[in-house]
Design a protein around this motif. Sequence first.
Motif, short mmCIF file in Angstrom:
data_model
loop_
_atom_site.label_atom_id
_atom_site.label_comp_id
_atom_site.label_asym_id
_atom_site.label_seq_id
_atom_site.Cartn_x
_atom_site.Cartn_y
_atom_site.Cartn_z
N HIS A 174 110.12 -22.86 -22.78
CA HIS A 174 110.24 -23.19 -21.36
C HIS A 174 109.59 -24.56 -21.14
O HIS A 174 108.36 -24.67 -21.11
CB HIS A 174 109.56 -22.13 -20.50
CG HIS A 174 110.11 -20.75 -20.70
ND1 HIS A 174 111.25 -20.31 -20.08
CD2 HIS A 174 109.68 -19.72 -21.48
CE1 HIS A 174 111.51 -19.07 -20.45
NE2 HIS A 174 110.57 -18.69 -21.30
N LEU A 175 110.43 -25.57 -20.97
CA LEU A 175 109.94 -26.94 -20.96
C LEU A 175 109.85 -27.53 -19.54
O LEU A 175 110.58 -27.12 -18.64
CB LEU A 175 110.84 -27.83 -21.82
CG LEU A 175 111.09 -27.37 -23.25
CD1 LEU A 175 111.89 -28.42 -24.01
CD2 LEU A 175 109.77 -27.07 -23.96
N HIS A 177 109.67 -31.44 -17.69
CA HIS A 177 109.69 -32.90 -17.79
C HIS A 177 109.21 -33.49 -16.47
O HIS A 177 109.72 -33.14 -15.41
CB HIS A 177 111.10 -33.44 -18.08
CG HIS A 177 111.17 -34.94 -18.02
ND1 HIS A 177 111.76 -35.61 -16.98
CD2 HIS A 177 110.69 -35.89 -18.87
CE1 HIS A 177 111.66 -36.92 -17.19
NE2 HIS A 177 111.01 -37.11 -18.32
N CYS A 199 117.85 -30.42 -25.01
CA CYS A 199 117.67 -29.09 -24.42
C CYS A 199 119.01 -28.35 -24.32
O CYS A 199 119.09 -27.14 -24.60
CB CYS A 199 117.04 -29.19 -23.03
SG CYS A 199 115.30 -29.66 -23.06
N PHE A 206 114.82 -26.04 -18.88
CA PHE A 206 113.68 -26.91 -18.57
C PHE A 206 113.66 -27.23 -17.08
O PHE A 206 114.70 -27.25 -16.41
CB PHE A 206 113.69 -28.19 -19.41
CG PHE A 206 114.65 -29.25 -18.93
CD1 PHE A 206 114.21 -30.30 -18.13
CD2 PHE A 206 115.98 -29.21 -19.31
CE1 PHE A 206 115.08 -31.28 -17.70
CE2 PHE A 206 116.86 -30.19 -18.89
CZ PHE A 206 116.41 -31.23 -18.08
#
Length: 325
Positions: A174-175, A177, A199, A206
């Motif tokens: 689970h990103l 940015h 991704c 994300f």
Amino acid sequence: MATLKDVAREAGLTVTTVSRVLNNRGYISDNARERVAMAMKKLNYRPNELARSLQNKSSNTIGVIVPHIRHPYFAEMISNLENEAHKKGYKITLCNSQGRDDKMLEYVDMCYSNRVAGLVLFSGAVDASAFERLDIPVITVERYVDTATASVECDNIQGGALAAKKLISAGCKHLLHIGSFTDLPMSADSRVVGFRQVCAEYNIPFLEILTEVVQFDAMNYVDMIERTLREHPEIDGLFANSDVIAAQALQICRHLGIDVPGKIKVIGFDDSMIAVATAPQLTTIHQPIKEMATMAVEYLDKAVEGKLVPKRTVLPVYLVEREST
């Protein structure tokens, strides 16, 4: 008060040769340079910069306009620019626009009125038409402007992709940015493009949030980062558009009791001095700041001499792994 003729007489050289030494133009032997330097020191001679600029229709000064002088990235870039400019016989006039378009335009006009040899501009949001009327070289850094002489950028798409691949390969699912504010398209916007592509390739979800101008000015992203991490406890991988943002993310993780890199892994961008001053030290995307500064000055110098320079140069980046991943 000593004159140019006095220096020439003391050095045993012609006035023309002394003038070439002072303006760093054409071939000049090391011996001639030393003799002129010794004569100037003995006579306490100081060149009249204004007179020289009027005579040559431009000075040996480069106008450098940045949106922030305290930010580690710009501080390092300015230092390298000044060093490279000095090697080629230029001085720099440094202007801080503070991200304001009106202030940047004022500085452009000021530099132009003072007959600078050329301008080096950083990521300002000023419309490209502002440069059309200028008959001096304009080199942009980290922003492509069609009406500028040349632009020097790093491969931001590659940087975003490298960050995503590193987080995913480290097991992150689970990103997050943290991007940059922008009103006009900027090179740094492409960092999220590379991030998204990777991704999507690995089918990793994300979250993307953007910073605000006021946060950039104050270099303070703490509230935004803390709110996001509290609202999304599932986040286990974070990529920030600058080392400053990433360093503050490390602080918030410590405040919230989130282990780095155990629970969440953090990656910045720039590889500025701040990356090794954090605990843990920051994994980041290395931006070739020194090389970019060298190219900006080199292109400006060539353009001053009427030589052709590449319209757009994009330099590669690479990931520097440290303790935060």
